[in-house]
Design a protein around this motif. Structure first.
Motif, short mmCIF file in Angstrom:
data_model
loop_
_atom_site.label_atom_id
_atom_site.label_comp_id
_atom_site.label_asym_id
_atom_site.label_seq_id
_atom_site.Cartn_x
_atom_site.Cartn_y
_atom_site.Cartn_z
N HIS A 178 -51.08 1.49 5.67
CA HIS A 178 -50.09 0.96 5.77
C HIS A 178 -49.71 0.26 6.92
O HIS A 178 -48.93 -0.55 7.43
CB HIS A 178 -48.83 1.88 5.60
N ARG A 179 -50.71 0.43 8.25
CA ARG A 179 -50.64 -0.24 9.38
C ARG A 179 -51.12 -1.77 9.22
O ARG A 179 -50.77 -2.55 10.03
CB ARG A 179 -51.72 0.40 10.28
N TYR A 243 -41.44 -9.77 5.41
CA TYR A 243 -41.89 -8.64 5.26
C TYR A 243 -42.49 -8.16 3.79
O TYR A 243 -42.13 -7.12 3.18
CB TYR A 243 -40.52 -7.78 5.36
N VAL A 244 -43.19 -9.26 3.55
CA VAL A 244 -43.76 -9.22 1.97
C VAL A 244 -44.45 -8.09 1.70
O VAL A 244 -44.63 -7.57 0.72
CB VAL A 244 -44.41 -10.72 1.84
N ARG A 245 -45.46 -7.87 2.77
CA ARG A 245 -46.63 -6.64 2.48
C ARG A 245 -45.89 -5.33 2.04
O ARG A 245 -46.23 -4.72 1.27
CB ARG A 245 -47.42 -6.79 3.56
N VAL A 246 -45.20 -5.12 3.03
CA VAL A 246 -44.27 -3.85 2.79
C VAL A 246 -43.19 -3.90 1.56
O VAL A 246 -42.82 -2.99 0.87
CB VAL A 246 -43.51 -3.11 4.08
N GLY A 247 -42.76 -5.07 1.43
CA GLY A 247 -41.69 -5.35 0.21
C GLY A 247 -42.40 -5.41 -0.86
O GLY A 247 -42.09 -4.46 -2.00
N VAL A 293 -41.05 11.50 -1.82
CA VAL A 293 -41.98 12.04 -1.03
C VAL A 293 -42.64 10.71 -0.54
O VAL A 293 -42.73 10.42 0.70
CB VAL A 293 -43.03 12.91 -1.73
N VAL A 294 -43.09 9.73 -1.37
CA VAL A 294 -43.96 8.56 -1.12
C VAL A 294 -42.84 7.76 -0.47
O VAL A 294 -43.14 6.93 0.65
CB VAL A 294 -44.57 8.01 -2.34
N VAL A 299 -43.31 4.66 2.98
CA VAL A 299 -42.77 3.24 3.04
C VAL A 299 -41.79 3.28 4.27
O VAL A 299 -41.83 2.51 5.31
CB VAL A 299 -42.15 2.70 1.94
N ILE A 300 -40.71 4.03 4.35
CA ILE A 300 -39.55 4.03 5.38
C ILE A 300 -40.26 4.66 6.72
O ILE A 300 -40.02 3.95 7.83
CB ILE A 300 -38.60 5.30 5.01
N HIS A 301 -41.25 5.26 6.73
CA HIS A 301 -41.97 5.54 7.93
C HIS A 301 -42.58 4.54 8.53
O HIS A 301 -42.68 4.44 9.69
CB HIS A 301 -42.98 6.93 7.59
N THR A 302 -43.53 3.66 7.80
CA THR A 302 -44.13 2.63 8.23
C THR A 302 -43.17 1.57 8.54
O THR A 302 -43.34 0.64 9.60
CB THR A 302 -44.98 1.92 7.34
N THR A 303 -42.20 1.33 8.05
CA THR A 303 -41.19 0.32 8.45
C THR A 303 -40.46 0.63 9.62
O THR A 303 -39.95 -0.12 10.69
CB THR A 303 -40.13 -0.10 7.53
N LEU A 304 -40.04 2.18 9.97
CA LEU A 304 -39.19 2.58 10.75
C LEU A 304 -40.06 2.86 12.18
O LEU A 304 -39.59 2.84 13.28
CB LEU A 304 -38.53 3.81 10.51
N VAL A 305 -41.16 3.55 11.98
CA VAL A 305 -42.03 4.08 13.15
C VAL A 305 -43.25 3.12 13.35
O VAL A 305 -43.39 2.70 14.51
CB VAL A 305 -42.56 5.55 12.89
#
Length: 416
Positions: A178-179, A243-247, A293-294, A299-305
């Motif tokens: 996710h990085r 933000y297409v990748r995380v979207g 969980v996922v 997802v939220i962890h990678t966008t938030l942190v």
């Protein structure tokens, strides 16, 4: 003066300048120190997302509505008959103009004082007024075929979207690490497959929002509307901010369980209880894992942190994460309903109804009650139906083991 104002409003150059000045300010969409000219990728491999691309989602939404109309009538209805979907026969309410006007303009469920007032206006008893409104509400209640068609349409789209999305992302590095969602951001070209994945998803959710007033209204109607609006804003904003990748990960996580729920609904309307229960258990497991969980853990962890390691937070960072948190609140609400159903299934042995989104809240499920003593025609019809059922039971040698048919027929007036 008014002519000059009108010319300004309809001047394309002036409108574009206003949008650039207020809506497309760089601090809203790009990290600090990045300008629009820095992300201009003309000539590079791939396509940089532009806000004007989202204009195509509006005609695409109308196309989805037309396709749904054709699909439901040519495919879903015949398929529902093949699976054995049966619609309950309901008594139609008598034509009483005053009651019909009150039903449409005032209330579907009148209060006791309103029932008394309507009875005086129409010359009917309170019981007849209440019975008329119950029949009228049940008359508007959607039948199983309509609900099956809606579920089958959503099932087809979610299944196709999940399959196509997984196929387009299986070789993408950000699916596994996710990085990679933020490496090089915002200078990240968008592949054609991911572009169409975005456009089709947003067009579909727009079509759902447009049809929400005519679709079956369920217990979580308000939550569904909030979900559709949040999803549309999420897809649109993430596309404009690249933000297409995380979207794509957000859409894939949601599609992974939605088609399972719709398939369980289809078999529920068809009366395939065991198949419905099995699919619902699979759906519950996938939903709880992906949404509780996922989604928050990855997802939220990678966008938030994780994203904060690659750029400084800006307006888009906070807005995007706020939309993700709204979705997560809805996930927790639906997870609660699902866990209640799982509890009933484990300890009671059956699933009584879909508490997540399949129980209509506007209509009552009361059985048709016998009318008052004076209604001889309705009683005659019910008496004939009862006698035919008794004869069928006697023919199968079941009634003779319980009681005598002649004695039961003699008791019917007393039961009345």
């Amino acid at each position: 003066m008014f002519i000059s104002i009108a010319m300004m409003l309809f001047n394309p150059l002036w409108m574009e300048s206003l949008l650039n000045q207020w809506l497309w300010q760089e601090e809203y969409w790009l990290p600090p120190g990045i300008h629009w000219q820095d992300v201009d990728m003309k000539g590079e491999d791939g396509h940089f997302p532009l806000p004007r691309d989202l204009i195509y989602t509006l005609p695409l939404a109308f196309t989805f509505i037309a396709l749904r109309y054709v699909f439901e009538r040519l495919i879903a209805v015949p398929f529902s008959k093949h699976l054995g979907v049966k619609d309950r026969i309901r008594i139609r309410a008598a034509s009483i103009p005053k009651l019909e006007t009150f039903y449409k303009q005032s209330s579907r469920q009148p209060s006791q004082s309103e029932v008394v007032n309507l009875g005086k206006q129409c010359g009917l008893s309170q019981r007849k007024i209440q019975t008329w409104f119950r029949h009228r509400r049940n008359q508007d209640r959607p039948n199983n075929t309509k609900k099956f068609c809606e579920a089958s349409w959503r099932f087809v789209f979610y299944l196709v979207a999940f399959t196509a999305g997984l196929g387009s992302l299986i070789n993408s590095p950000w699916l596994w690490d996710h990085r990679e969602c933020w490496r090089g951001y915002p200078k990240q070209p968008v592949a054609k497959a991911h572009y169409w994945y975005y456009i089709l998803e947003m067009g579909f959710y727009l079509s759902l929002l447009m049809c929400v007033s005519v679709d079956v209204k369920r217990k979580d109607f308000k939550e569904q509307v909030i979900h559709h609006i949040a999803t549309i804003f999420l897809i649109g904003f993430s596309y404009c901010s690249n933000y297409v990748r995380v979207g794509t990960l957000v859409m894939l996580v949601h599609d992974s369980s939605d088609f399972l729920l719709e398939s369980a609904k289809m078999f529920h309307y068809a009366g395939w209880t065991r198949t419905c229960d099995s699919l619902f258990v699979v759906f519950a497991v996938v939903f709880l894992v992906t949404r509780l969980v996922v989604f928050p853990g990855r997802v939220i962890h990678t966008t938030l942190v994780v994203s904060a390691e690659f750029f400084q937070p800006f307006f888009g960072y906070y807005f995007f994460n706020a939309l993700l948190l709204v979705l997560q609140v809805l996930h927790i609400f639906w997870a609660y309903l699902i866990l209640r159903m799982v509890y009933k299934f484990v300890f009671m042995g059956k699933l009584e109804r879909d508490e997540r989104s399949d129980a209509e809240s506007e209509v009552d499920d009361e059985e048709e009650e016998p009318e008052e003593e004076g209604e001889e025609s309705s009683w005659a019809q019910r008496k004939g139906a009862i006698n035919s059922k008794l004869a069928s039971l006697a023919h199968n040698c079941v009634l003779n083991n319980l009681t005598n048919q002649r004695n039961i027929n003699s008791r019917l007036p007393k039961a009345r």
